[in-house]
Design a protein around this motif. Sequence first.
Motif, PDB file in Angstrom:
ATOM      1  N   VAL A  48      -9.080   2.962 -15.154  1.00  0.00           N
ATOM      2  CA  VAL A  48      -8.123   2.965 -13.987  1.00  0.00           C
ATOM      3  C   VAL A  48      -8.585   3.402 -12.536  1.00  0.00           C
ATOM      4  O   VAL A  48      -8.125   2.769 -11.571  1.00  0.00           O
ATOM      5  CB  VAL A  48      -7.022   4.299 -14.477  1.00  0.00           C
ATOM      6  N   ARG A  49      -9.757   4.310 -12.431  1.00  0.00           N
ATOM      7  CA  ARG A  49     -10.088   4.639 -11.105  1.00  0.00           C
ATOM      8  C   ARG A  49     -10.587   3.287 -10.468  1.00  0.00           C
ATOM      9  O   ARG A  49     -10.646   3.324  -9.265  1.00  0.00           O
ATOM     10  CB  ARG A  49     -11.240   5.434 -11.324  1.00  0.00           C
ATOM     11  N   ARG A  50     -11.115   2.327 -11.004  1.00  0.00           N
ATOM     12  CA  ARG A  50     -11.313   1.129 -10.347  1.00  0.00           C
ATOM     13  C   ARG A  50     -10.466   0.361  -9.663  1.00  0.00           C
ATOM     14  O   ARG A  50     -10.666  -0.200  -8.492  1.00  0.00           O
ATOM     15  CB  ARG A  50     -11.910   0.017 -11.440  1.00  0.00           C
ATOM     16  N   SER A  51      -9.098   0.854 -10.123  1.00  0.00           N
ATOM     17  CA  SER A  51      -8.209  -0.075  -9.442  1.00  0.00           C
ATOM     18  C   SER A  51      -7.517   0.774  -8.260  1.00  0.00           C
ATOM     19  O   SER A  51      -6.571   0.531  -7.435  1.00  0.00           O
ATOM     20  CB  SER A  51      -6.969  -0.298 -10.316  1.00  0.00           C
ATOM     21  N   TYR A  52      -8.149   1.890  -7.983  1.00  0.00           N
ATOM     22  CA  TYR A  52      -7.712   2.850  -7.023  1.00  0.00           C
ATOM     23  C   TYR A  52      -8.146   2.361  -5.502  1.00  0.00           C
ATOM     24  O   TYR A  52      -9.511   2.228  -5.374  1.00  0.00           O
ATOM     25  CB  TYR A  52      -8.064   4.445  -7.243  1.00  0.00           C
ATOM     26  N   ASP A  53      -7.207   2.023  -4.663  1.00  0.00           N
ATOM     27  CA  ASP A  53      -7.696   1.646  -3.243  1.00  0.00           C
ATOM     28  C   ASP A  53      -7.708   2.646  -2.352  1.00  0.00           C
ATOM     29  O   ASP A  53      -6.833   3.158  -1.874  1.00  0.00           O
ATOM     30  CB  ASP A  53      -6.564   0.595  -2.801  1.00  0.00           C
ATOM     31  N   LYS A  54      -8.875   3.351  -2.166  1.00  0.00           N
ATOM     32  CA  LYS A  54      -9.183   4.410  -1.495  1.00  0.00           C
ATOM     33  C   LYS A  54      -9.079   4.244   0.242  1.00  0.00           C
ATOM     34  O   LYS A  54      -8.429   4.909   0.611  1.00  0.00           O
ATOM     35  CB  LYS A  54     -10.697   4.919  -1.439  1.00  0.00           C
ATOM     36  N   ASP A  55      -9.374   2.965   0.300  1.00  0.00           N
ATOM     37  CA  ASP A  55      -9.338   2.462   1.716  1.00  0.00           C
ATOM     38  C   ASP A  55      -8.072   2.300   2.366  1.00  0.00           C
ATOM     39  O   ASP A  55      -7.707   2.406   3.530  1.00  0.00           O
ATOM     40  CB  ASP A  55     -10.166   0.974   2.073  1.00  0.00           C
ATOM     41  N   GLN A  56      -6.888   2.105   1.764  1.00  0.00           N
ATOM     42  CA  GLN A  56      -5.637   2.036   2.024  1.00  0.00           C
ATOM     43  C   GLN A  56      -4.984   3.491   1.872  1.00  0.00           C
ATOM     44  O   GLN A  56      -4.095   3.567   2.760  1.00  0.00           O
ATOM     45  CB  GLN A  56      -4.741   1.234   1.001  1.00  0.00           C
ATOM     46  N   ASP A  57      -5.347   4.406   1.122  1.00  0.00           N
ATOM     47  CA  ASP A  57      -4.852   5.567   1.045  1.00  0.00           C
ATOM     48  C   ASP A  57      -5.578   6.730   1.863  1.00  0.00           C
ATOM     49  O   ASP A  57      -6.297   7.562   1.343  1.00  0.00           O
ATOM     50  CB  ASP A  57      -4.985   5.720  -0.555  1.00  0.00           C
ATOM     51  N   THR A  58      -5.244   6.498   3.007  1.00  0.00           N
ATOM     52  CA  THR A  58      -5.991   7.387   3.957  1.00  0.00           C
ATOM     53  C   THR A  58      -5.419   8.640   4.746  1.00  0.00           C
ATOM     54  O   THR A  58      -5.920   9.248   5.273  1.00  0.00           O
ATOM     55  CB  THR A  58      -6.516   6.469   5.161  1.00  0.00           C
ATOM     56  N   PHE A  59      -4.326   8.784   4.251  1.00  0.00           N
ATOM     57  CA  PHE A  59      -3.435   9.941   4.842  1.00  0.00           C
ATOM     58  C   PHE A  59      -4.240  11.301   4.537  1.00  0.00           C
ATOM     59  O   PHE A  59      -4.914  11.657   3.436  1.00  0.00           O
ATOM     60  CB  PHE A  59      -2.092   9.900   3.887  1.00  0.00           C
ATOM     61  N   ARG A  60      -4.347  12.093   5.367  1.00  0.00           N
ATOM     62  CA  ARG A  60      -5.175  13.477   5.357  1.00  0.00           C
ATOM     63  C   ARG A  60      -4.159  14.337   4.819  1.00  0.00           C
ATOM     64  O   ARG A  60      -3.058  14.704   5.232  1.00  0.00           O
ATOM     65  CB  ARG A  60      -5.651  13.872   6.751  1.00  0.00           C
ATOM     66  N   HIS A  61      -4.682  14.969   3.795  1.00  0.00           N
ATOM     67  CA  HIS A  61      -4.134  15.973   2.941  1.00  0.00           C
ATOM     68  C   HIS A  61      -3.759  17.328   4.067  1.00  0.00           C
ATOM     69  O   HIS A  61      -2.553  17.712   3.970  1.00  0.00           O
ATOM     70  CB  HIS A  61      -4.809  16.881   1.885  1.00  0.00           C
ATOM     71  N   LEU A  62      -4.860  17.735   4.708  1.00  0.00           N
ATOM     72  CA  LEU A  62      -4.674  18.914   5.729  1.00  0.00           C
ATOM     73  C   LEU A  62      -3.465  18.983   6.579  1.00  0.00           C
ATOM     74  O   LEU A  62      -2.843  19.903   6.794  1.00  0.00           O
ATOM     75  CB  LEU A  62      -5.965  18.974   6.248  1.00  0.00           C
ATOM     76  N   PHE A  63      -3.003  17.712   7.091  1.00  0.00           N
ATOM     77  CA  PHE A  63      -1.918  17.505   7.851  1.00  0.00           C
ATOM     78  C   PHE A  63      -0.643  18.074   7.514  1.00  0.00           C
ATOM     79  O   PHE A  63       0.190  18.246   8.175  1.00  0.00           O
ATOM     80  CB  PHE A  63      -1.868  16.105   8.515  1.00  0.00           C
ATOM     81  N   LEU A  64      -0.392  17.888   6.170  1.00  0.00           N
ATOM     82  CA  LEU A  64       0.660  18.272   5.571  1.00  0.00           C
ATOM     83  C   LEU A  64       0.371  19.741   5.143  1.00  0.00           C
ATOM     84  O   LEU A  64       1.399  20.638   4.978  1.00  0.00           O
ATOM     85  CB  LEU A  64       0.831  17.650   4.266  1.00  0.00           C
ATOM     86  N   LEU A  65      -0.818  20.192   4.306  1.00  0.00           N
ATOM     87  CA  LEU A  65      -0.815  21.412   3.774  1.00  0.00           C
ATOM     88  C   LEU A  65      -1.028  22.701   4.806  1.00  0.00           C
ATOM     89  O   LEU A  65      -0.393  23.597   4.497  1.00  0.00           O
ATOM     90  CB  LEU A  65      -2.477  21.453   3.006  1.00  0.00           C
TER      91      LEU A  65
END
Lengths: 10, 215
Positions: free
Chosen positions: B84-101
């Motif tokens: 499963v982890r191979r299909s994860y597109d890290k480069d597109q999912d760039t939102f920063r957690h901290l900005f929300l947290l």
Amino acid sequence: DSEPEGHDEL
Amino acid sequence: MNIFRLAGDMTHLASVLVLLLKIHTIKSCAGVSLKTQELYALVFATRYLDIFFNFVSFYNTIMKLIFLGSSFSIVWYIRRHRIVRRSYDKDQDTFRHLFLLLPCLLLALVINERFTFKEVLWTFSLYLEAVAILPQLVLLQRTRNIDNLTGQYVFLLGAYRALYILNWIYRYFTEEHYVHWITWIAGTIQTLLYGDFFYYYFQSWKNNVRLELPA
């Protein structure tokens, strides 16, 4: 008749 | 429990099951935002902290366990599962957690119903849940190529929120002392975030074409 403690929603 | 609340919970449950089913059977998490899933895991972990001290009902406890278990399983699948982890597109999912947290944490410390550890965490989970879908919505808009299951997942989540609003309206008129401004405002903002998505979802459904969000 006070509000019950805690939250009952998910 | 009223019908709106039950329908809301069932829709929420369905959304999580759709996502788990997609990941488990297709062995792919394409189009799914890990950021959003991690935020949800944190939302449930902070909100359901009371699972050990505060028994509401058998139903509540079971649902809490399901939401905790499913959210952490989804995060595990995307981060750790060897296929499963191979299909994860890290480069597109760039939102920063901290900005929300961080803003949610600060807001929970300032605006809450009671300044206790449990209550601040509960409030934090409300604020965080309200915005946790943002990384997923950004990802959908970026990839534009939305598969049916991911579209259904987001739709079901939005429907769950809308049903909760109906539940609050119903409870407000049928129960005494049922006033929870913080929950209502956070929940309403959360539901509004789905507005745009709903519009395009219904358009694609009506015209029977693939769901695509405008760039």
